[in-house]
Design a protein around this motif. Structure first.
Motif, PDB file in Angstrom:
ATOM      1  N   ASP A   1       0.873  -1.175   0.000  1.00  0.00           N
ATOM      2  CA  ASP A   1       0.000   0.000   0.000  1.00  0.00           C
ATOM      3  C   ASP A   1       0.913   1.229   0.000  1.00  0.00           C
ATOM      4  O   ASP A   1       1.138   1.850   1.030  1.00  0.00           O
ATOM      5  CB  ASP A   1      -0.917  -0.020   1.234  1.00  0.00           C
ATOM      6  N   TYR A   2       1.444   1.535  -1.184  1.00  0.00           N
ATOM      7  CA  TYR A   2       2.469   2.573  -1.298  1.00  0.00           C
ATOM      8  C   TYR A   2       1.860   3.909  -1.708  1.00  0.00           C
ATOM      9  O   TYR A   2       0.887   3.960  -2.468  1.00  0.00           O
ATOM     10  CB  TYR A   2       3.526   2.184  -2.338  1.00  0.00           C
ATOM     11  N   ASP A   3       2.459   4.969  -1.220  1.00  0.00           N
ATOM     12  CA  ASP A   3       2.123   6.327  -1.641  1.00  0.00           C
ATOM     13  C   ASP A   3       3.090   6.711  -2.755  1.00  0.00           C
ATOM     14  O   ASP A   3       4.262   6.994  -2.496  1.00  0.00           O
ATOM     15  CB  ASP A   3       2.254   7.279  -0.451  1.00  0.00           C
ATOM     16  N   PRO A   4       2.638   6.731  -4.012  1.00  0.00           N
ATOM     17  CA  PRO A   4       3.565   6.991  -5.124  1.00  0.00           C
ATOM     18  C   PRO A   4       4.144   8.402  -5.118  1.00  0.00           C
ATOM     19  O   PRO A   4       5.141   8.655  -5.787  1.00  0.00           O
ATOM     20  CB  PRO A   4       2.692   6.756  -6.361  1.00  0.00           C
ATOM     21  N   SER A   5       3.532   9.310  -4.354  1.00  0.00           N
ATOM     22  CA  SER A   5       4.027  10.688  -4.320  1.00  0.00           C
ATOM     23  C   SER A   5       5.189  10.875  -3.350  1.00  0.00           C
ATOM     24  O   SER A   5       5.754  11.965  -3.267  1.00  0.00           O
ATOM     25  CB  SER A   5       2.890  11.643  -3.933  1.00  0.00           C
TER      26      SER A   5
ATOM     27  N   ILE B   1       0.968  -5.981   5.725  1.00  0.00           N
ATOM     28  CA  ILE B   1       0.810  -4.860   4.799  1.00  0.00           C
ATOM     29  C   ILE B   1       2.016  -3.945   4.930  1.00  0.00           C
ATOM     30  O   ILE B   1       2.343  -3.490   6.033  1.00  0.00           O
ATOM     31  CB  ILE B   1      -0.485  -4.063   5.078  1.00  0.00           C
ATOM     32  N   LEU B   2       2.686  -3.678   3.809  1.00  0.00           N
ATOM     33  CA  LEU B   2       3.768  -2.712   3.761  1.00  0.00           C
ATOM     34  C   LEU B   2       3.169  -1.404   3.245  1.00  0.00           C
ATOM     35  O   LEU B   2       2.675  -1.343   2.111  1.00  0.00           O
ATOM     36  CB  LEU B   2       4.887  -3.186   2.830  1.00  0.00           C
ATOM     37  N   ARG B   3       3.198  -0.366   4.077  1.00  0.00           N
ATOM     38  CA  ARG B   3       2.488   0.874   3.750  1.00  0.00           C
ATOM     39  C   ARG B   3       3.436   2.066   3.848  1.00  0.00           C
ATOM     40  O   ARG B   3       4.236   2.159   4.791  1.00  0.00           O
ATOM     41  CB  ARG B   3       1.308   1.066   4.698  1.00  0.00           C
ATOM     42  N   THR B   4       3.349   2.988   2.902  1.00  0.00           N
ATOM     43  CA  THR B   4       4.132   4.225   2.977  1.00  0.00           C
ATOM     44  C   THR B   4       3.201   5.423   2.880  1.00  0.00           C
ATOM     45  O   THR B   4       2.196   5.396   2.153  1.00  0.00           O
ATOM     46  CB  THR B   4       5.175   4.313   1.842  1.00  0.00           C
ATOM     47  N   ARG B   5       3.547   6.472   3.599  1.00  0.00           N
ATOM     48  CA  ARG B   5       2.796   7.722   3.566  1.00  0.00           C
ATOM     49  C   ARG B   5       3.751   8.886   3.820  1.00  0.00           C
ATOM     50  O   ARG B   5       4.781   8.715   4.490  1.00  0.00           O
ATOM     51  CB  ARG B   5       1.687   7.749   4.624  1.00  0.00           C
ATOM     52  N   ALA B   6       3.410  10.052   3.321  1.00  0.00           N
ATOM     53  CA  ALA B   6       4.113  11.286   3.662  1.00  0.00           C
ATOM     54  C   ALA B   6       3.291  12.003   4.723  1.00  0.00           C
ATOM     55  O   ALA B   6       2.085  12.203   4.554  1.00  0.00           O
ATOM     56  CB  ALA B   6       4.284  12.165   2.428  1.00  0.00           C
ATOM     57  N   LEU B   7       3.921  12.357   5.848  1.00  0.00           N
ATOM     58  CA  LEU B   7       3.237  13.006   6.958  1.00  0.00           C
ATOM     59  C   LEU B   7       3.767  14.419   7.142  1.00  0.00           C
ATOM     60  O   LEU B   7       4.947  14.689   6.905  1.00  0.00           O
ATOM     61  CB  LEU B   7       3.439  12.217   8.257  1.00  0.00           C
ATOM     62  N   THR B   8       2.897  15.323   7.564  1.00  0.00           N
ATOM     63  CA  THR B   8       3.308  16.699   7.841  1.00  0.00           C
ATOM     64  C   THR B   8       3.204  16.987   9.335  1.00  0.00           C
ATOM     65  O   THR B   8       2.373  16.395  10.034  1.00  0.00           O
ATOM     66  CB  THR B   8       2.431  17.696   7.072  1.00  0.00           C
TER      67      THR B   8
ATOM     68  N   ARG C   1       8.789  19.314   9.643  1.00  0.00           N
ATOM     69  CA  ARG C   1       7.746  19.766   8.718  1.00  0.00           C
ATOM     70  C   ARG C   1       7.209  18.612   7.881  1.00  0.00           C
ATOM     71  O   ARG C   1       6.015  18.533   7.603  1.00  0.00           O
ATOM     72  CB  ARG C   1       8.303  20.863   7.821  1.00  0.00           C
ATOM     73  N   LEU C   2       8.086  17.694   7.472  1.00  0.00           N
ATOM     74  CA  LEU C   2       7.684  16.594   6.611  1.00  0.00           C
ATOM     75  C   LEU C   2       8.472  15.338   6.980  1.00  0.00           C
ATOM     76  O   LEU C   2       9.674  15.415   7.238  1.00  0.00           O
ATOM     77  CB  LEU C   2       7.949  16.960   5.145  1.00  0.00           C
ATOM     78  N   ALA C   3       7.786  14.211   7.014  1.00  0.00           N
ATOM     79  CA  ALA C   3       8.448  12.942   7.345  1.00  0.00           C
ATOM     80  C   ALA C   3       7.806  11.814   6.549  1.00  0.00           C
ATOM     81  O   ALA C   3       6.634  11.887   6.151  1.00  0.00           O
ATOM     82  CB  ALA C   3       8.358  12.648   8.836  1.00  0.00           C
ATOM     83  N   ALA C   4       8.598  10.782   6.316  1.00  0.00           N
ATOM     84  CA  ALA C   4       8.084   9.575   5.666  1.00  0.00           C
ATOM     85  C   ALA C   4       7.673   8.574   6.735  1.00  0.00           C
ATOM     86  O   ALA C   4       8.381   8.371   7.719  1.00  0.00           O
ATOM     87  CB  ALA C   4       9.150   8.966   4.759  1.00  0.00           C
TER      88      ALA C   4
END
Length: 370
Positions: free
Chosen positions: A236-240, A273-280, A290-293
């Motif tokens: 469940d990857y975040d392509p951005s 589930i392997l999941r990635t997201r960009a967090l603020t 300000r921004l983290a993976a």
């Protein structure tokens, strides 16, 4: 019935209400039936519902707990005395995340609603999270010396493993079989580089811009090769998600340890589930980024035993008789070298290990990275 009741409710203390709307503390006014007669803007935000959706409803429909808050409100009515409680576990009725709250309940005579109690709620979730993260970061220092000693013991057998794989490769005529020996040799080289970095001066990661999903794909292939057939490993990857400046070998090892920990916890069947997201606006310990993976490993196994949760990242702490208790300690150490943190939440049927990596941090030599 609720709609008719809500229609009869008037907002009390009009002038005071405007003042309360500027508070960060959530304030609710409930009657003897524990029906909400008033709430401020902070309470709307906490509950995740609008004022019209809340007024006229019982408090236990809005904040689900074990009944402790309702019991405190009832006691305040009976004794007409204020009460306070810290760190109550709640869940908003709108299906939001679990909350940890501090609350104070005070009797209050209102001209319109009659005998009521005023409930003040402070969200202690973030404070407890920071305290927990600080404790996790403090564990890193105690683990590092033991990991360094262990690395010394690993280095010599790795050379023998690589040499044996090379000899075997020369004897194999089957190209498919030689592919396996190539994997053994490449993994031995990667582990040697990892051990050298653990033993090297300053422990400074060898960073380069890397797509995290590339590393996760490699880790996923290794996990699939080891895992039982009935364990599904989903993506469940975040392509951005943009590239990060990372040490390839260190991050592969950290993620591999987290993934193997999940697979071993599920034993013969389950889902990872392997999941990635960009967090603020992410806090890691006392530092805010300000921004983290966010890289998550979520499994539906039995969960982390309660008695291990406070010491889980210490070396040699494990819930499995065949486990070494080193995987999570090493993962935490490697991630901390990137200014990040591994945290977790666990209950039976859902355990999530989250690897947080800031996009803007500082190397151990003080040079800023992006």
């Amino acid at each position: 019935m609720v709609a008719m009741h809500r229609a009869r409710i008037e907002q009390p203390m009009t002038e005071l209400a405007r003042i309360l709307d500027h508070l960060n503390t959530s304030v609710l006014l409930v009657d003897r039936r524990q029906v909400v007669h008033y709430l401020n803007v902070a309470a709307e935000t906490l509950l995740g519902l609008s004022r019209n959706q809340i007024l006229g409803r019982p408090i236990n429909e809005l904040l689900r707990d074990t009944g402790e808050l309702s019991a405190i409100v009832e006691r305040a009515f009976e004794t007409w005395q204020p009460y306070a409680r810290r760190e109550l576990n709640m869940q908003c009725a709108n299906g939001g995340d679990e909350l940890i709250i501090d609350c104070a309940v005070s009797p209050f005579e209102d001209d319109q609603a009659g005998a009521t109690v005023l409930i003040e709620i402070s969200d202690a979730t973030q404070h407890q999270r920071i305290s927990r993260e600080t404790a996790l970061l403090n564990q890193v220092g105690g683990s590092r010396l033991m990991i360094k000693q262990l690395a010394h013991e690993i280095k010599n057998p790795l050379g023998g493993l690589r040499g044996a794989a090379q000899l075997l490769e020369r004897q194999l005529n089957d190209a498919g079989m030689r592919e396996y020996t190539s994997i053994i040799i490449s993994e031995a080289d990667r582990l040697k580089a990892l051990v050298d970095s653990l033993l090297g001066p300053g422990h400074t990661p060898n960073k380069e811009l890397i797509n995290v999903h590339e590393l996760l794909q490699h880790v996923r292939q290794l996990l699939i090769a080891d895992a039982p057939a009935e364990i599904e490993i989903e993506r469940d990857y975040d392509p951005s998600l943009p590239p990060l400046k990372l040490d390839r070998n260190q991050l592969i090892q950290a993620m591999l340890n987290l993934g193997r920990n999940a697979v071993q916890a599920m034993k013969t069947s389950g889902r990872l589930i392997l999941r990635t997201r960009a967090l603020t606006g992410v806090s890691i310990g006392t530092r805010r980024h300000r921004l983290a993976a966010s890289i998550q490993f979520e499994d539906n196994g039995p969960g982390v035993p309660q008695h291990l949760q406070d010491t889980l990242f210490y070396p040699f702490v494990t819930g499995r008789t065949e486990g070494t208790g080193l995987g999570l300690a090493i993962a935490q150490d490697l991630v901390s070298r990137h200014g990040g943190l591994v945290e977790f939440e666990s209950r039976p049927g859902r355990t999530v290990f989250t690897l947080l990596l800031p996009f803007n941090t500082h190397d151990t030599d003080g040079n800023k990275t992006t």
